[in-house]
Design a protein around this motif. Structure first.
Motif, mmCIF file in Angstrom:
data_model
loop_
_atom_site.group_PDB
_atom_site.id
_atom_site.type_symbol
_atom_site.label_atom_id
_atom_site.label_comp_id
_atom_site.label_asym_id
_atom_site.label_seq_id
_atom_site.Cartn_x
_atom_site.Cartn_y
_atom_site.Cartn_z
ATOM 1 N N ASP A 148 91.753 136.699 -83.689
ATOM 2 C CA ASP A 148 92.977 137.470 -83.414
ATOM 3 C C ASP A 148 92.822 138.344 -82.183
ATOM 4 O O ASP A 148 92.956 139.574 -82.235
ATOM 5 N N THR A 149 92.533 137.698 -81.065
ATOM 6 C CA THR A 149 92.380 138.393 -79.780
ATOM 7 C C THR A 149 93.375 137.801 -78.775
ATOM 8 O O THR A 149 93.885 136.699 -78.975
ATOM 9 N N GLY A 150 93.613 138.574 -77.713
ATOM 10 C CA GLY A 150 94.465 138.069 -76.628
ATOM 11 C C GLY A 150 95.935 138.254 -76.932
ATOM 12 O O GLY A 150 96.307 138.871 -77.927
ATOM 13 N N PRO A 151 96.791 137.729 -76.045
ATOM 14 C CA PRO A 151 98.223 137.986 -76.158
ATOM 15 C C PRO A 151 98.876 137.380 -77.399
ATOM 16 O O PRO A 151 98.351 136.423 -77.990
ATOM 17 N N ASN A 152 100.017 137.946 -77.758
ATOM 18 C CA ASN A 152 100.815 137.433 -78.865
ATOM 19 C C ASN A 152 101.490 136.125 -78.498
ATOM 20 O O ASN A 152 101.868 135.904 -77.357
ATOM 21 N N THR A 153 101.683 135.304 -79.507
ATOM 22 C CA THR A 153 102.332 134.007 -79.319
ATOM 23 C C THR A 153 103.412 133.874 -80.383
ATOM 24 O O THR A 153 103.594 134.764 -81.204
#
Ligand code: AMP
Ligand code: GLY
Length: 428
Positions: A220-225
């Motif tokens: 659960d890392t990085g930008p939202n999708t």
């Protein structure tokens, strides 16, 4: 029986797949559909937003009822239009859909009905909204009131960030009309689950909880999708939580909607946060969630067609038997295009592995090119669901099938369900 499914993503493919599993003689039409749905029935090249065109299709084909997948046509009043033309349709009216399409409406309704949720106030002025953010202190949540394709929520970790978000929505027009009213909301922390309920407006057939994975990266890392995967069941969503969700969330919300003259029929989706003070509603959606639907429907041991038909016809589901679930678990791994959730290249040729037992390949962003080859046509390309005796087995099968879906730049997460797997190993 003939049924029309409106939409063309993996959620709609899963809905069509489940309805055909319930009744193999079903005649399925989808509009606009996708190459996966085309294997289950006829696709008509009518956009999900072409309400008049869809109603004409439903009438011409004498469909028993229509199911609306995405929120756009619900917000545009497809259900009202169908009903006023005597066409049976599964989904809420435009007014009832406000539970998703207006965060202000949803928040005021919840607070008035004592449905547990974060406190929030609505503003149209930058100065007043910023003052409220300062009063609450960071972290604080800034939300565009209207539909913003899942991007209208900023969890601000400082007041400067909150002010920037407020200005960009109210003055910078980043979400257009949807952001001309903002909510300034208390920050909550906890794990999130999604709970779906089929409803005739009064009675509720709840489903088991699922958990979405919104971030692009593993852990659960990085930008939202729009969602990189989902699984069910979720072990922290106990029977006690399900019972409380019914009593404190679904029933009072539906009662408040009836009292407001906006009876909600269709699928009510509660996004819940399991906080230290108990579960609280993060948001409602007025339709099936994506990709949770792709994980939940293959786990259903009982039928979806009958309750959906009853609800579409305006009948009561008071006597309907509860939904039953298969043992084991389902994991859905989304296979996305390179660059997603940013801009992506489309038209990449796809090669799919042979069918595999226990694996359902739902098409999201695919199409056939002029030569008839299957090519990518969007950010999320497939949702691959695997069933397993255990969550670990389902994850392994889903990820291994995803690894054999081939196109240039393909990306997917191998860790869908990781929170529950970590809990299970803690308990062991
Ligand atoms: P929504 O579009 O309302 O689902 O919000 C998108 C995401 O923002 C949610 O899934 C949460 O992760 C986060 N979020 C929304 N509201 C809050 C809140 N009050 N506190 C903390 N996180 C939130
Ligand atoms: N899974 C989140 C949504 O459907 O909005």
């Amino acid at each position: 029986m003939r049924v029309l499914v409106v939409g063309g993503g993996a959620r709609e493919h899963a809905l069509g797949w489940k309805l055909l599993a319930d009744d193999p003689s079903l005649d399925l039409i989808s509009a606009p559909g996708n190459p996966g749905l085309a294997e289950l029935g006829r696709c008509e090249a009518i956009a999900a937003t072409d309400i008049a065109g869809l109603a004409a299709l439903a009438r011409r084909e004498e469909v028993a009822f229509t199911i609306v997948g995405p929120e756009g046509p619900l917000d545009a009043g497809i259900v009202d239009h169908f009903r006023s033309n005597g066409l049976a349709v599964f989904g809420p009216s435009k007014a009832a859909a406000r539970i998703e399409t207006s965060k202000r409406f949803a928040k005021e309704l919840m607070l008035a009905a004592n449905v547990p949720t974060a406190g929030a106030r609505t503003f149209t002025s930058v100065a007043a909204a910023t003052a409220e953010a300062e009063r609450l202190g960071a972290p604080v949540v800034i939300k565009a009131s209207g539909l913003a394709a899942g991007k209208g929520v900023i969890v601000a970790t400082s007041i400067a960030e909150a002010r920037e978000a407020i200005e960009s929505m109210l003055e910078g027009n980043v979400f257009g009309e949807a952001g001309h009213e903002v909510l300034v909301e208390e920050f909550m922390s906890g794990e999130e689950i999604s709970v779906f309920a089929l409803t005739d407006g009064t009675h509720v057939l709840p489903m088991i909880a699922a958990q979405d994975h919104k971030r692009i990266g593993e852990g659960d890392t990085g930008p939202n999708t729009g969602g990189m995967g989902a699984y069910a069941p979720v072990s922290i969503a106990t029977g006690g939580i399900a019972a409380q969700t019914m009593d404190r969330v679904f029933l009072p919300t539906l009662a408040a909607l009836r009292a407001a003259g906006s009876t909600f029929t269709g699928l009510l989706y509660a996004g819940l946060m399991l906080t230290r003070e108990g579960q609280k509603v993060v948001e409602f959606n007025c339709r099936f969630g994506d990709p949770e639907t792709e994980a939940l429907l293959p786990l259903m041991a009982t039928g979806l067609l009958e309750p959906m038909r009853a609800i579409a016809n305006g009948d009561s589901i008071a006597g309907a038997p509860p939904i039953e679930w298969r043992a084991g678990a389902a994991v859905t791994t989304v296979v996305a295009a390179e660059g997603y959730p940013g801009s992506v290249r489309t038209g990449e040729e796809i090669s799919l592995p042979p069918d595999e037992g226990g694996v359902m390949v739902f098409h999201a962003g695919t199409k056939r090119n002029v030569e008839g080859a299957l090519v990518t046509a969007g950010g999320r390309v497939f949702a691959i669901t695997a069933l397993g005796d255990s969550l670990a087995a389902a994850q392994k099968l889903s990820a291994s099938h995803a690894s054999r879906v081939q196109f240039d730049g393909r990306q997917y997460r191998r860790d869908i369900g990781w929170r529950d797997l970590a809990r299970q190993s803690d308990r062991a």
